[in-house]
Design a protein around this motif. Structure first.
Motif, PDB file in Angstrom:
ATOM      1  N   LEU A   1       0.829  -1.204   0.000  1.00  0.00           N
ATOM      2  CA  LEU A   1       0.000   0.000   0.000  1.00  0.00           C
ATOM      3  C   LEU A   1       0.862   1.253   0.000  1.00  0.00           C
ATOM      4  N   GLU A   2       1.980   1.225   0.743  1.00  0.00           N
ATOM      5  CA  GLU A   2       2.904   2.358   0.761  1.00  0.00           C
ATOM      6  C   GLU A   2       3.526   2.568  -0.617  1.00  0.00           C
ATOM      7  N   ILE A   3       3.813   1.461  -1.319  1.00  0.00           N
ATOM      8  CA  ILE A   3       4.361   1.568  -2.678  1.00  0.00           C
ATOM      9  C   ILE A   3       3.361   2.280  -3.595  1.00  0.00           C
ATOM     10  N   LEU A   4       2.078   1.885  -3.503  1.00  0.00           N
ATOM     11  CA  LEU A   4       1.059   2.502  -4.353  1.00  0.00           C
ATOM     12  C   LEU A   4       0.888   3.979  -4.005  1.00  0.00           C
ATOM     13  N   ASP A   5       0.867   4.295  -2.716  1.00  0.00           N
ATOM     14  CA  ASP A   5       0.692   5.693  -2.295  1.00  0.00           C
ATOM     15  C   ASP A   5       1.879   6.556  -2.726  1.00  0.00           C
ATOM     16  N   SER A   6       3.110   6.021  -2.583  1.00  0.00           N
ATOM     17  CA  SER A   6       4.304   6.822  -2.864  1.00  0.00           C
ATOM     18  C   SER A   6       4.472   7.121  -4.348  1.00  0.00           C
ATOM     19  N   GLN A   7       3.871   6.292  -5.209  1.00  0.00           N
ATOM     20  CA  GLN A   7       4.034   6.488  -6.648  1.00  0.00           C
ATOM     21  C   GLN A   7       2.757   6.964  -7.325  1.00  0.00           C
ATOM     22  N   LEU A   8       1.849   7.500  -6.536  1.00  0.00           N
ATOM     23  CA  LEU A   8       0.574   7.951  -7.093  1.00  0.00           C
ATOM     24  C   LEU A   8       0.757   9.128  -8.043  1.00  0.00           C
ATOM     25  N   ALA A   9       1.522  10.147  -7.617  1.00  0.00           N
ATOM     26  CA  ALA A   9       1.714  11.345  -8.434  1.00  0.00           C
ATOM     27  C   ALA A   9       3.020  11.312  -9.209  1.00  0.00           C
ATOM     28  N   SER A  10       4.098  10.843  -8.581  1.00  0.00           N
ATOM     29  CA  SER A  10       5.398  10.776  -9.246  1.00  0.00           C
ATOM     30  C   SER A  10       6.230   9.710  -8.555  1.00  0.00           C
ATOM     31  N   HIS A  11       7.347   9.350  -9.173  1.00  0.00           N
ATOM     32  CA  HIS A  11       8.198   8.313  -8.600  1.00  0.00           C
ATOM     33  C   HIS A  11       9.042   8.913  -7.480  1.00  0.00           C
ATOM     34  N   PRO A  12       9.102   8.250  -6.305  1.00  0.00           N
ATOM     35  CA  PRO A  12       9.879   8.816  -5.191  1.00  0.00           C
ATOM     36  C   PRO A  12      11.375   8.898  -5.470  1.00  0.00           C
ATOM     37  N   LEU A  13      11.884   8.159  -6.455  1.00  0.00           N
ATOM     38  CA  LEU A  13      13.301   8.242  -6.808  1.00  0.00           C
ATOM     39  C   LEU A  13      13.671   9.645  -7.266  1.00  0.00           C
ATOM     40  N   ASN A  14      12.699  10.345  -7.857  1.00  0.00           N
ATOM     41  CA  ASN A  14      12.965  11.702  -8.342  1.00  0.00           C
ATOM     42  C   ASN A  14      13.028  12.727  -7.209  1.00  0.00           C
ATOM     43  N   SER A  15      12.564  12.359  -6.030  1.00  0.00           N
ATOM     44  CA  SER A  15      12.492  13.322  -4.924  1.00  0.00           C
ATOM     45  C   SER A  15      13.720  13.305  -4.033  1.00  0.00           C
ATOM     46  N   ILE A  16      14.583  12.290  -4.155  1.00  0.00           N
ATOM     47  CA  ILE A  16      15.730  12.196  -3.251  1.00  0.00           C
ATOM     48  C   ILE A  16      16.974  12.787  -3.898  1.00  0.00           C
ATOM     49  N   SER A  17      17.909  13.169  -3.050  1.00  0.00           N
ATOM     50  CA  SER A  17      19.204  13.635  -3.502  1.00  0.00           C
ATOM     51  C   SER A  17      20.266  12.787  -2.821  1.00  0.00           C
ATOM     52  N   TYR A  18      21.537  13.178  -2.950  1.00  0.00           N
ATOM     53  CA  TYR A  18      22.594  12.379  -2.367  1.00  0.00           C
ATOM     54  C   TYR A  18      22.773  12.680  -0.885  1.00  0.00           C
ATOM     55  N   VAL A  19      23.267  11.708  -0.158  1.00  0.00           N
ATOM     56  CA  VAL A  19      23.607  11.866   1.251  1.00  0.00           C
ATOM     57  C   VAL A  19      25.093  12.146   1.405  1.00  0.00           C
ATOM     58  N   ILE A  20      25.912  11.343   0.732  1.00  0.00           N
ATOM     59  CA  ILE A  20      27.354  11.578   0.695  1.00  0.00           C
ATOM     60  C   ILE A  20      27.825  11.410  -0.745  1.00  0.00           C
ATOM     61  N   LYS A  21      29.046  11.859  -0.995  1.00  0.00           N
ATOM     62  CA  LYS A  21      29.623  11.730  -2.329  1.00  0.00           C
ATOM     63  C   LYS A  21      30.344  10.392  -2.450  1.00  0.00           C
ATOM     64  N   SER A  22      30.532   9.967  -3.681  1.00  0.00           N
ATOM     65  CA  SER A  22      31.110   8.632  -3.900  1.00  0.00           C
ATOM     66  C   SER A  22      32.518   8.513  -3.318  1.00  0.00           C
ATOM     67  N   ASN A  23      33.310   9.570  -3.393  1.00  0.00           N
ATOM     68  CA  ASN A  23      34.662   9.518  -2.828  1.00  0.00           C
ATOM     69  C   ASN A  23      34.638   9.337  -1.315  1.00  0.00           C
ATOM     70  N   ASP A  24      33.589   9.870  -0.672  1.00  0.00           N
ATOM     71  CA  ASP A  24      33.485   9.712   0.775  1.00  0.00           C
ATOM     72  C   ASP A  24      33.216   8.272   1.175  1.00  0.00           C
ATOM     73  N   VAL A  25      32.594   7.502   0.278  1.00  0.00           N
ATOM     74  CA  VAL A  25      32.365   6.086   0.554  1.00  0.00           C
ATOM     75  C   VAL A  25      33.698   5.359   0.731  1.00  0.00           C
ATOM     76  N   VAL A  26      34.706   5.766  -0.037  1.00  0.00           N
ATOM     77  CA  VAL A  26      36.028   5.130   0.067  1.00  0.00           C
ATOM     78  C   VAL A  26      36.619   5.378   1.456  1.00  0.00           C
ATOM     79  N   TYR A  27      36.437   6.601   1.992  1.00  0.00           N
ATOM     80  CA  TYR A  27      36.903   6.885   3.355  1.00  0.00           C
ATOM     81  C   TYR A  27      36.160   6.018   4.374  1.00  0.00           C
ATOM     82  N   CYS A  28      34.849   5.854   4.174  1.00  0.00           N
ATOM     83  CA  CYS A  28      34.067   5.013   5.085  1.00  0.00           C
ATOM     84  C   CYS A  28      34.544   3.562   5.033  1.00  0.00           C
ATOM     85  N   GLN A  29      34.834   3.063   3.830  1.00  0.00           N
ATOM     86  CA  GLN A  29      35.332   1.701   3.699  1.00  0.00           C
ATOM     87  C   GLN A  29      36.684   1.534   4.388  1.00  0.00           C
TER      88      GLN A  29
END
Length: 442
Positions: A308-336
């Motif tokens: 039901l949450e999937i249907l609600d979240s994609q009713l008007a637009s795809h939620p993938l379009n609403s998110i942005s990045y949390v960290i940059k890809s180079n920062d992942v290397v530091y985390c690793q």
């Protein structure tokens, strides 16, 4: 008209403009304003009759670039939604007339959509508390798009930070590809999708050398494997010959073409999806290929509430379009790199080795796990410990990761399948038979 820069490393945000079949160019937004339209005087000139003379304008603001529609005849669309003025995010898709553009931000903006500014990570300023905060933000960002079992998101992050690769085996349509796309957008990485088919060749993945008539020399044309997050979609629908092209990539992070090695970018994270073996047109992955995947996950069907949450979240637009990045890809290397500093006691290492050795001696198994598998267990446990806010590994971490890391590498003997239901059952029996001294009760 502004200068078009092709295939260069950009320090500023840039557009990848697709104007026709097989035709694309890049435009770097290195100015404060840039007008896009059909007039030759525009900084970004578009030769399309459905584009207005002065169609839209890109404007640099404090938080990034904003696209503004200049009262065009046919409108401006961002992620399939009509806009008048909108702040652009990494990997947003812009459409004007029949021209498609992808907005790319190489990381000059320090503040993510979530409002957290992590700054530039380094080996000196990154600590476990900061890592814990990043993990929670990353988890929340992915959960905005992927609805379902939260353990899937946790294990995805654990596998990424362990510098491993992930195999997703499940029925079509449960969100395997969406999970990879969401992760790639959350870490502002170069995302590449490879659709595996029976007629695919290894060079379609790794790249090839082509002859340049202008210089009279061969030059390397990289394949889609040259990215940060690689979605190997339906990997078991291609032949073993093509599957084997990933062996060197996944184990050594490099590709050898005509005797010359080409190093892959870091982070390098392969997320492969495969259909169940009883589906038509599948080729089982060979053991060496399976051994290179750190984990194998099953997403499963969502609960009625999650669906039901999937249907609600994609009713008007795809939620993938609403998110942005949390960290940059180079920062992942530091985390690793920080994950490698999680303490693993000699007792834990001995525990892992004893379990691995027991799989090699168990009469119900065709094969035991390899030293690579033992190393994958240790790395995954380090990552899980950091996920849980600890800088040391516990025996519980080992037991929690064991089935995810080892089960897909082992096979039951045919005559043992009446006694044992699954490899997981064998592993549970092995774990229960190996006792640890002085372990605190859980």
């Amino acid at each position: 008209m502004g200068e078009t820069k092709i295939n260069q490393k950009h320090e500023n945000p840039f557009l990848v403009i697709q104007e026709g079949y097989g035709q694309s160019r890049e435009f770097e937004l290195d100015c404060n304003t840039a007008v896009m339209g059909r007039e030759p005087e525009c900084e970004i000139s578009i030769a399309d009759r459905n584009v207005s003379r002065r169609h839209a304008m890109f404007s640099r603001e404090r938080d990034g670039f904003i696209i503004k529609d200049l009262s065009s005849a046919n409108g401006t669309f961002v992620n399939s939604q009509p806009v008048v003025s909108q702040l652009l995010k990494h990997q947003d898709i812009i459409q004007i007339g029949g021209v498609m553009m992808v907005y790319n931000n190489p990381g000059t903006v320090e503040t993510s959509q979530s409002g957290n500014s992590w700054g530039n990570f380094s080996e000196d300023n990154l600590n476990f508390e900061m890592l814990r905060q990043v993990i929670r933000q990353l988890e929340s960002n992915i959960a905005t798009v992927f609805k379902g079992n939260p353990n899937v998101i946790r294990n995805l992050i654990v596998c990424l930070l362990a510098d491993g690769h992930l195999l997703l085996e499940d029925a079509p349509g449960v969100g395997k590809s969406l999970l990879a796309q969401t992760l790639a957008k959350s870490i502002q990485s170069r995302y590449r999708r490879i659709q595996f088919t029976p007629d695919m060749l290894p060079s379609d993945i790794t790249g090839t050398n082509i002859y340049d008539e202008m210089t009279g020399t061969f030059r390397f044309l990289p394949g889609p494997i040259f990215g940060n997050v690689i979605l190997a979609d339906e990997i078991n629908r291609t032949t073993p010959r093509t599957q084997s092209s990933l062996l060197e990539c996944m184990s050594e992070s490099s590709v050898t073409i005509d005797g010359k090695a080409h190093v892959l970018p870091k982070p390098f994270f392969v997320i492969a999806t495969q259909n169940p073996e009883d589906y038509h047109g599948t080729y089982p992955l060979p053991e060496p290929q399976l051994d290179r995947f750190t984990m194998c996950l099953n997403i499963g069907y969502p609960s009625p509430q999650a669906e039901l949450e999937i249907l609600d979240s994609q009713l008007a637009s795809h939620p993938l379009n609403s998110i942005s990045y949390v960290i940059k890809s180079n920062d992942v290397v530091y985390c690793q790199a920080l994950i490698r500093k999680v303490k693993v006691s000699p007792q834990i290492k001995d525990y892992i080795v004893r379990i691995a050795n027991a799989t090699r001696e168990h009469p119900a198994l065709v094969n035991g796990c390899s030293p690579r598998a033992s190393l994958a267990v240790m790395r995954s446990c380090q990552s899980l410990a950091a996920y849980n806010g600890r800088d040391y590994v516990t025996p519980k971490d080992v037991r929690e990761m064991l089935n995810l890391v080892l089960a897909h590498r082992l096979r039951l003997k045919l005559r043992s399948r009446t006694e044992w239901k699954s490899v997981e059952q064998v592993l549970d029996t092995i774990v229960n038979s190996i006792k640890l001294k002085n372990e605190d009760p859980v």
